[in-house]
Design a protein around this motif. Structure first.
Motif, PDB file in Angstrom:
ATOM      1  N   SER A 103       0.863  -1.185   0.000  1.00 18.15           N
ATOM      2  CA  SER A 103       0.000   0.000   0.000  1.00 18.15           C
ATOM      3  C   SER A 103       0.892   1.226   0.000  1.00 18.15           C
ATOM      4  O   SER A 103       2.043   1.176   0.440  1.00 18.15           O
TER       5      SER A 103
ATOM      6  N   PRO B  98       0.528   0.349  -5.154  1.00 16.21           N
ATOM      7  CA  PRO B  98       0.346  -1.033  -4.716  1.00 16.21           C
ATOM      8  C   PRO B  98       0.430  -1.997  -5.884  1.00 16.21           C
ATOM      9  O   PRO B  98      -0.095  -1.723  -6.959  1.00 16.21           O
TER      10      PRO B  98
ATOM     11  N   GLY C 255      -4.888  -7.201  -2.363  1.00 16.31           N
ATOM     12  CA  GLY C 255      -5.561  -5.974  -1.912  1.00 16.31           C
ATOM     13  C   GLY C 255      -7.005  -6.252  -1.589  1.00 16.31           C
ATOM     14  O   GLY C 255      -7.906  -5.491  -1.927  1.00 16.31           O
TER      15      GLY C 255
ATOM     16  N   ASP D 194       0.306   5.580   0.516  1.00 16.06           N
ATOM     17  CA  ASP D 194      -0.589   6.735   0.666  1.00 16.06           C
ATOM     18  C   ASP D 194       0.222   8.020   0.731  1.00 16.06           C
ATOM     19  O   ASP D 194       1.178   8.126   1.501  1.00 16.06           O
TER      20      ASP D 194
END
Lengths: 329, 329, 329, 329, 329, 329
Positions: E22, E63, E206, E24
């Protein structure tokens, strides 16, 4: 010595005076009418069936009447029962006062009043003192004659005042042991906590819930009376002492699930709740154990999550271990 | 007068001696290392960050060490925090004994021993007396120095014995007020009920659960020790007194959900459970209220279902209602 | 059209007027002071940090003040945040009335008063009518300006009256659909059920619980006021209508666990409880869904057991299935 | 006017026609065989014992048969009971249609069909509309004749459709009062929510759970039928509208504990659940109160946590408080 | 030997290839942007922050991408963290297949297929056999590649099939040990019980819940597919075998609170539920213990009521008690 | 073939030998005494009333005696009952050994001993091995003759050992299937987990709870014995292996609410708990289903939350779906 109702042994025949606690007319499978009666004296209760009941019988053998009873102690479905040989209303020259057959608190009314009076002097906060006086005054008669509950604990005449006094005694011990407790608040809360039961319950005999009791509960009943009394005494509705006192009463069941709209948020409120619980527990357990013999288990106690309690065989208190009773430390 | 750690006001600069309660080396977002320390004295605890930490710093500033601390009292995320100006180990000619900085029970060790000794004389049942003596003897040192819990209530040196004594005092009041209670059993149960904590917890400082504590719990720990002790004292394993005493210990948490494998089934067991709960409640509430000002609410108390408690403004105890303090009844 | 606080997109720079909802002075890890502010207008709230705060800044940028704000809409930990370029108090020739920045009920105060008036005429029972008039009169100002809760549902100015009216509307539907419902009792109960919140809560702005609110709760507060009002109106305390009305209020939370000292024991009390719950649920869900886009889930809603709700993509309402819309049965 | 089964007063003798709801052959303690019968007409049910039962009696007096009954209304264990004087099967020239003795919904079948038809027109979403039509068509006969439950609420012929219509009516009020509700989804969900009961229950008479009902429950039963129907209508299995509709049905019990595999996650699903609950509650309470007199409490209602409800004495609706009915605000 | 991501020790510098799980984009308090990344290989996961992130960085480090990573293993808030020195996408001549970095079931896909095939032969009941074949066929690809849960247990590629096989193995043992178990039903139920997860979850990578998963749950999803499949296979909807199979699936969570609309009512359904629970428990505990050293406690395991588990020091298996290993009995 | 007690059909007259399981003297409503007897053989139990009971009858027809019984199988309140024609004690030349009439485990005592012996060899850890030997030795006789419970599951002679063996068998399967399980610990825990029942229960016949059982429970009973045994074997009280073994026993009920003072914190403890539960469940369900016919539901099973279980009609195991039994994958 005179034998009481529960003293007779299996198959023993007897004559005695007893109170009719309840009496219901029923029809047996074979079509005959009978009265299903529960007899009572201070030793306890036993049911019996009165057969071939006439209209007059049904009218005179009603709850609250004392009767002369001749019969035999038997058993039905493993529960004691009385086989009735003869039954008639007690005459005025015989024992006939219902109050003689009802259990009473182990203190006299006067002793209880003395204790309460003394405690009120210790409520040195004017707000609490005046409200407590006003409400005890209003409900004095019921307070000293009502039971503390319909069944469960302290379910005898005078039980409400006696339960209150038991809590006050424990509260005095707690105040002595722990510093910083607001004693006047604790005592005032203890005095008022169950006073609403004088409105919630119908009376000392054949106790039932009133409509107010069913719809409001004794917490809300006395809470509203505190506000009303404060209003008349000129105490402001937002006065902190008043709010604290109302909280003592409203929170004393401890948990929302037990009907307190708020959980205790004051040290004194938490203490009152725990003392209330402890006194009720001890009373319920002692009552239940009184009915069984050493080595036996009591009946299930509804108010204590249906637990049974064990009555040990012997309570040997002698000190004979041969060890020198010298100090340990 | 000497100011303590929690006495300093916001932004006040100070020099003092304090104990390091915990110290963890961490890395900040900007990559620099620091020690996250919690300082402690008898007034309480405050954290602080020690920056630019060298390897030597990390080795010497460890839990249990007393340090000279120069700093400023600040605040971070609404919690007090210390900005550290200077810090070094206390020298032997300065205050440096860790025990000086740890909270202690409000009775001295000797006072507590005297009280326990006295109570043991009242345990007139030989079985209880001998078992209690044996086990208190075995754990005497820990019993008088351990806390009663890792956190929550009585979490100070000597707390275990002090909590036990508080319960014994309440138990004496109860025995006096209610007839028919087996006092030796109640006292013996009270003395042993938490003694397993001397094995469950690691010690009076930096208290943690031991492996035995985690896997067995203090109830089972002391229960097995009672059996072992009885065996060595030649007391039969099925002796009723022994079974009663074990039950006192095993049931004292009151509910299965709280870790008692059996709910109380003896009057004395129910009483012990309720007294245990009451003493713990009072101590937790008083501790929490001591940290806030009148008119404020305490922090949430974990051991009391996360309730907050209110500290009233003033406890007016004068009696000035103008009413004649004559008897009410 | 003027953009509101929550209309700005990521990284957009803006100038606007907003209300300071809360402002706390804090110290960053690097030792610098800043104000952690929450800004608010009718569109919602966003936090921001004001750095290099002077003493004067701390004194003037306080809750309730309107400020001119120049800044940029950014994001911190996935939550929106404002980077402050410039901030000063709004001048009197600029928007500066705090009420302009607070959410309000979707009805005007006058519309709500009209609806309430009309409903009171339908309360044809004298006891209910007089008590309702007395208490609404006493609390009129608060009733029409307070929110219905500190947070959760109807947490806007006028929310208390608006929530009450929503329930009354549903109640009218129920009365129409089911025969045999005591409409005056249902309406009176609905009007009073949350009126105690005018004492439980501190006001329409910066709403907090009062001491009375914390210690008694709004149910007991209004219950006692009903009794006081009845007393002054000469209504007997054991009047059945009075007891029913008190029960409506005391039982409207439905479960003891939710703070009702009694569960509903009247048909109308059960209905009031369920309507109260339904109106609150709808309002909470609609508020939560208003903040997300179709195809997304709302935040967890605390008052609904932390459930998330889904917002469907499109609500296609056209009828194009080619099937003839003839009767089914 | 003709008296019904429950109209006869204590000890009244009567002749009438009634339906046998259940009949079990038993042996008394004295060894004699008898039929334990429950008689029923639209006014309610009363049991009776038929003695000296022959083999032929046992074969002809079976559930579903209408009989001529001559007897007396008595009481046994405080419950009404019939003493049977004479009993025989009703002849074809006498009332003998079982449906005449069963309670029915207060709307005719045609009125209910009209209402349903009208609502279907309001389901303007093609997906919902087509699925609803398909499934109502498949189960139409059962839908209009089945009860909504084995016991509890709407346990009468036609109860399932009537309960559905009651919810639809309330749903219309809610749609009108609150903006932004997906009305077609709400109505479609309401129409299908209990339709699985046509498979879960055995029928309108002597209603029992079927094997499918016991093993799957009516939620899963109708859920699978929705999928099957959608499949045949060419609606894709992952179509959002289809998923929403399935969720309405699966979540309508509100809580997992009540058998919903998912809690409501749509505004409309929450509304459906609450309306379902409210309609069932009102019906159960009204049924229970219909059996008692003013001033009495109903029997405990199983579906409402065993609460008793109170029936007030009089519902005084006159407006005579002397106060001028002028506007309050 | 090649070191994996979690093998590096504190402060060790390294170069390796890892998968981005992941990523962000966030803004630090100082205003700078960074990527908060979680790196992953088959040994586990560690987060790291990538500073001074350009727009291009944000677009390529997403990802599912494999990157070359040069950095140092550090610690932040007592959790491992990577300080990134250098990072770039892996080239095609370097390890770059994401599947190489994801944990897999301990059996190969082919081994799992063989086991399933073999079990299907043991499902000798035609109804079960045909339905199982139809549904496994439909979802074969997902069944052998999906995890068994988003997190918790068997959260690796192929976990769904592997969990199913683990249950089947235990089921075979149970069938052997206890007579009278309907093996075909048990095996068919085991094969289908979690198959709905192929629709409930988004995929092996995911993994998220789909809309159908959120609104219906995997129990209702597969239940409806069973009915659809049966319909196409010409199996009657009320066929007992079909109802039993649906019940196996619907009841396998054991409790309503866990999302089963019905509790197990078949012996085989109860067994399936217990085996499912046991396999999940063992897997969760073994995973949690694999991360700690002997003498330590695992992290809290969410799926097991947040319990921690203890990893004993040594598992001494030698038999050296000096006692003769003769028979005991 | 000889018919057993529960084989007789309604109204069938018979002569047989049976065991008196219980016999209570009671008085009927008409005043006559009778014995309420429960007769038993290996097929089950049926009650009967013996009228006109003499003093001698009451003394000879007591629990544990075998009698010759002539009577008729009738029914009372829908439960089977025996009408007694004639009854006398069985003579020594007739079947008269009580053990012939009691249900037994499906393995012989010797088979069970062999299995246990074999398992002990697999307990290769000396600490576990020695403790297990010591305690099994001490309680060997009871272990192989006691039931595993007063009622519920394995309530037959030898049930305790048989239940233990069933768990051991399952444990072997688990050890084979999952790597890394401490087999000696699991087997030792399984062998000891219920051994305390030899003290908790009174014996294989007329099984009651002993005082120790009531006050301590079988978990604490065996826990203390483990400690005592270890002490005598010279194993240190803080030895990790000892703590692990005690934890196995103390935690095997899984939940505090079920009487475990600690929840499982070891992988092996969790497995033991789940296997215990599974074996008990299967046994309870199979027992309950054995009493009903296909297509019926069992009685409610107390130990399984009062669930009823369904017995399917036929277990068709033929494979005739016409489909080629080729591999699926």
């Amino acid at each position: 010595m005179v034998k009481h109702l529960t003293d007779f042994s299996m198959d023993e025949e007897f004559e005695t005076y007893v109170l009719i606690k309840s009496a219901d007319k029923r029809v047996a499978k074979n079509g005959k009418s009978f009265l299903s009666i529960v007899f009572q004296d201070r030793s306890g209760q036993i049911p019996g069936m009165f057969w071939d009941v006439s209209e007059q019988d049904a009218q005179q053998f009603i709850p609250g009447r004392v009767v002369y009873l001749k019969g035999k102690r038997e058993s039905y479905k493993e529960m004691p029962q009385i086989k009735i040989y003869e039954m008639r209303l007690a005459r005025t020259d015989e024992p006939h006062d219902p109050l003689m057959f009802v259990k009473r608190a182990p203190m006299t009314s006067q002793e209880m009043k003395d204790y309460i009076n003394q405690t009120i002097f210790e409520i040195t906060n004017a707000t609490y003192n005046r409200i407590v006086r006003a409400l005890l005054n209003r409900h004095a008669k019921s307070f000293f004659s009502y039971p503390a509950a319909k069944s469960n604990h302290h379910d005898f005449a005078g039980g409400l005042a006696f339960h209150t006094i038991s809590i006050l005694r424990l509260a005095h011990s707690v105040v002595q042991q722990y510093s910083g407790i607001n004693a006047p608040l604790l005592y005032a809360g203890a005095l008022l906590h169950d006073l609403g039961k004088t409105v919630e319950l119908s009376g000392p005999v054949g106790t039932e819930y009133t409509l107010a009791g069913n719809l409001l509960g004794h917490l809300s009943i006395i809470d509203a009376e505190i506000v009303e009394a404060a209003d008349k005494l000129g105490i402001d509705g937002q006065n902190e002492d008043l709010l604290l006192l109302r909280h003592m009463v409203l929170s004393h069941h401890g948990l929302l699930e037990y009907g307190s709209p708020e959980r205790p948020k004051l040290l004194e409120a938490e203490i009152l709740h725990e003392l209330d619980e402890m006194d009720a527990s001890i009373m319920m357990i002692q009552n239940a154990l009184a009915k069984v013999k050493p080595g036996e288990y009591s009946d299930r106690i509804f108010g204590l999550d249906n637990r049974r309690f064990y009555k040990p065989h012997s309570v040997d208190q002698s000190h004979d271990d041969g060890q020198d009773p010298s100090r340990l430390f």
